[in-house]
Design an enzyme around this catalytic site. Sequence first.
Site, PDB file in Angstrom:
ATOM      1  N   PHE A  58      15.197  -4.533  -8.380  1.00 24.83           N
ATOM      2  CA  PHE A  58      14.116  -3.537  -8.464  1.00 24.83           C
ATOM      3  C   PHE A  58      13.620  -3.308  -9.891  1.00 24.83           C
ATOM      4  O   PHE A  58      12.971  -2.315 -10.165  1.00 24.83           O
ATOM      5  CB  PHE A  58      14.549  -2.210  -7.824  1.00 24.83           C
ATOM      6  CG  PHE A  58      15.106  -2.360  -6.435  1.00 24.83           C
ATOM      7  CD1 PHE A  58      14.300  -2.803  -5.404  1.00 24.83           C
ATOM      8  CD2 PHE A  58      16.445  -2.092  -6.167  1.00 24.83           C
ATOM      9  CE1 PHE A  58      14.814  -2.971  -4.123  1.00 24.83           C
ATOM     10  CE2 PHE A  58      16.958  -2.255  -4.889  1.00 24.83           C
ATOM     11  CZ  PHE A  58      16.142  -2.696  -3.860  1.00 24.83           C
ATOM     12  N   GLU A 117       6.241  -5.816  -4.486  1.00 23.40           N
ATOM     13  CA  GLU A 117       6.077  -4.465  -5.024  1.00 23.40           C
ATOM     14  C   GLU A 117       4.997  -3.650  -4.336  1.00 23.40           C
ATOM     15  O   GLU A 117       5.086  -2.424  -4.259  1.00 23.40           O
ATOM     16  CB  GLU A 117       5.822  -4.549  -6.539  1.00 23.40           C
ATOM     17  CG  GLU A 117       7.074  -5.042  -7.250  1.00 23.40           C
ATOM     18  CD  GLU A 117       6.855  -5.450  -8.682  1.00 23.40           C
ATOM     19  OE1 GLU A 117       7.222  -4.682  -9.571  1.00 23.40           O
ATOM     20  OE2 GLU A 117       6.335  -6.551  -8.927  1.00 23.40           O
TER      21      GLU A 117
HETATM   22 MO1  MOS Z   1      10.057  -5.736 -11.040  1.00 24.29          MO
HETATM   23  S1  MOS Z   1       9.978  -3.759 -11.532  1.00 24.29           S
HETATM   24  O1  MOS Z   1       8.678  -6.316 -11.741  1.00 24.29           O
HETATM   25  O2  MOS Z   1      11.439  -6.320 -11.798  1.00 24.29           O
END
Ligand code: MOS
Length: 687
Positions: A230, A650
């Site tokens: 993340f 994302e």
């Molecule tokens: Mo992700 S927050 O682009 O590793």
Amino acid sequence: MNAVGQDMVRRDGPAKVTGTATYAYEAEVDNAAYCHLILSTIARGQVTDVDVSAALALPGVLTVLTPGNVEKLAPTDDAELAVLQDGEVAYRGQIVGAVVAETSEIARHAAELVHFTYHVDEHDSIFTTDRDDLYRPKAINPGLEPDTSIGNVGEAVRSAHLTVAETYSTPMVHHSPMEPHATTALWQDDSLVLWESTQSVHSVRTDIAGLFSLDAEAVRVICPYVGGGFGAKGSPHGNVVIAVMAARALPGRPIRLALTRQQMFAIVGYRTPTIQETTVAADRDGRFTALAMAAYGQTSRIKEFVEQTAAPTRMMYAAPNRATSHRIAALDVAVPTYMRAPGECPGMFGPEVAVDELADALGIDPIELRVRNEPEVDPETGKPFSSRNLIACLREGAERFGWADRVAGARDGDWLIGTGVAASVFPAFTLRTTANIRFDHNRYTVELGAADLGTGAWTVLTQIAADALGVPVEQVDVRIGDSAYPFASVAGGSSGTATWGSAILTAADTFRDKYGDDPADGDEAENTFIGTGFEGGPYATYAFGAQFAEVRVHADTGEIRVPRLLGVFAAGRIINPRTARSQFVGGMTMGLSMALHEHSVLDPRFGHVINHDLAEYHIASCSDATDVAAHWIEEDDPHVNRLGAKGIGEIGIVGTAAAIVNAAHHATGIRVRHLPLTLDKLLAGLP
Ligand code: MOS
């Protein structure tokens, strides 16, 4: 038949469900020693003395690392990595020492026995917008201008039919992957092997080689599996540096270091809290005449990190007058970092609620209001969009969700019912990556240092490679997660599949140019895909989406439930519907979690996060996420990259919280502008 677009099951699935997939902490090594970190208990000051005698006296303790006794690292501008180089403490929870012992239990016990004496300085951890030391950074992530201005927002607001000018905020939140940050490190014969839980084996190698003045060839980083990242594992943090120091202090002895859950809240980054002064002005027909955001974030005193909170305001909707700005407070707090959809995730919250507020005030359907403000081109850069299907997402979502049936004041017994919508966006870009292809015994082996965070890279890269080579997937072995393979970019910014897939296409071109369709054993080719970089090319390249939420609020207790979430996305070509759906649904679930629960509570008296465990830091569970559905539209984008793929990791989290807050308003008439949406913010206003 093309492999791309098929529902191929995860190649790493059997290894994971049978427990044979080895994670960083489980690397097979002999005679491991265990390292436990010690974190500062003050927020600002200096370590003036360390008494290690009681710890060293404990049987099984091998060594104690302290600011006074570790090797000097090469100079670095990343103060987060310069661990134990001096006794300075810049935030509570900073690494001030570590114990290495025969077992993890002994190491942890001994860590309690190390006695630190501090000189304590006054600290300041209070993030507000009225501090007199807020400053304008030179750049915001990922290298953008901090401020932009077109036309005259003030003038436009004065002559507007209606203006929403409100302050919204998102709190500090932590990534909390299931697998904590973990390392197994072995220093032997002047070379270093690191089994490290990371989103980028090559950046770990580069940073560690630099800090310890080693040739990159002397460092190998291995990471076949990651239990979630993340963004917290997108760049190395101090823990891996300590693991290497410990390994070098005990040559030949493998070192295992895993963070405890509480330590995860201290030293591996978080999403900065944001405050968003948002302005949307419109004429009588709902056409935006001005759009503005003054965004505020915090960073650590020792390292600047600037969340690009106002970046999506720059491109999302048309308006002749526009302004964005970013101001930062450098505090005595831990270093923030990237977290799923940095910029867009927090930065779409304020605007997407403000648009809902405006729709309400104008008496225009919030979908229709968004449709009226679709820009022809990227409103600030003037670039054409490579593809932009926000309206299609809104329309299809409305259809699937049953948007037309929404009624204000709906009630089911004691439950007040509402629905809400918000838009999503995330940039699509590619980075530099090299891939190698080899043929042997009628099989192709494709190697690159990519990472699978649990997202499906093992699987989708196999599909892409099979099509690129014109063979079935059974004939292809993709190998990733090792810096011994050619350089690959970080699994971040939703750029992985498009980047690594493009590199595989590039290498496959080279392979076929050299050897045709009938290669011989040992034939091998390698090539590098350059990528667009963060700036992109001549087109504005973004994925878009629409999020729909149903919210129920209990009229007496204020309990908030989200029985339904539905998202429709336009993210270019979908390589694998199975793994893609999992990414979208995962992002939306994390958005639900952000909306209702997640809040790292920083106690300014001590400068640390007090709810630093999963008992008190609440994350959505299965009973919160009862019906989360993701759909996508067929989108053929010939401009974004050769694969036609935009990122999907994302965008699912973007807009979710706004849709939920908007639905809660529809249910109750109460407008919450500060996340998380907890019942105390509704109770007083309930009918
Ligand atoms: Mo992700 S927050 O682009 O590793």
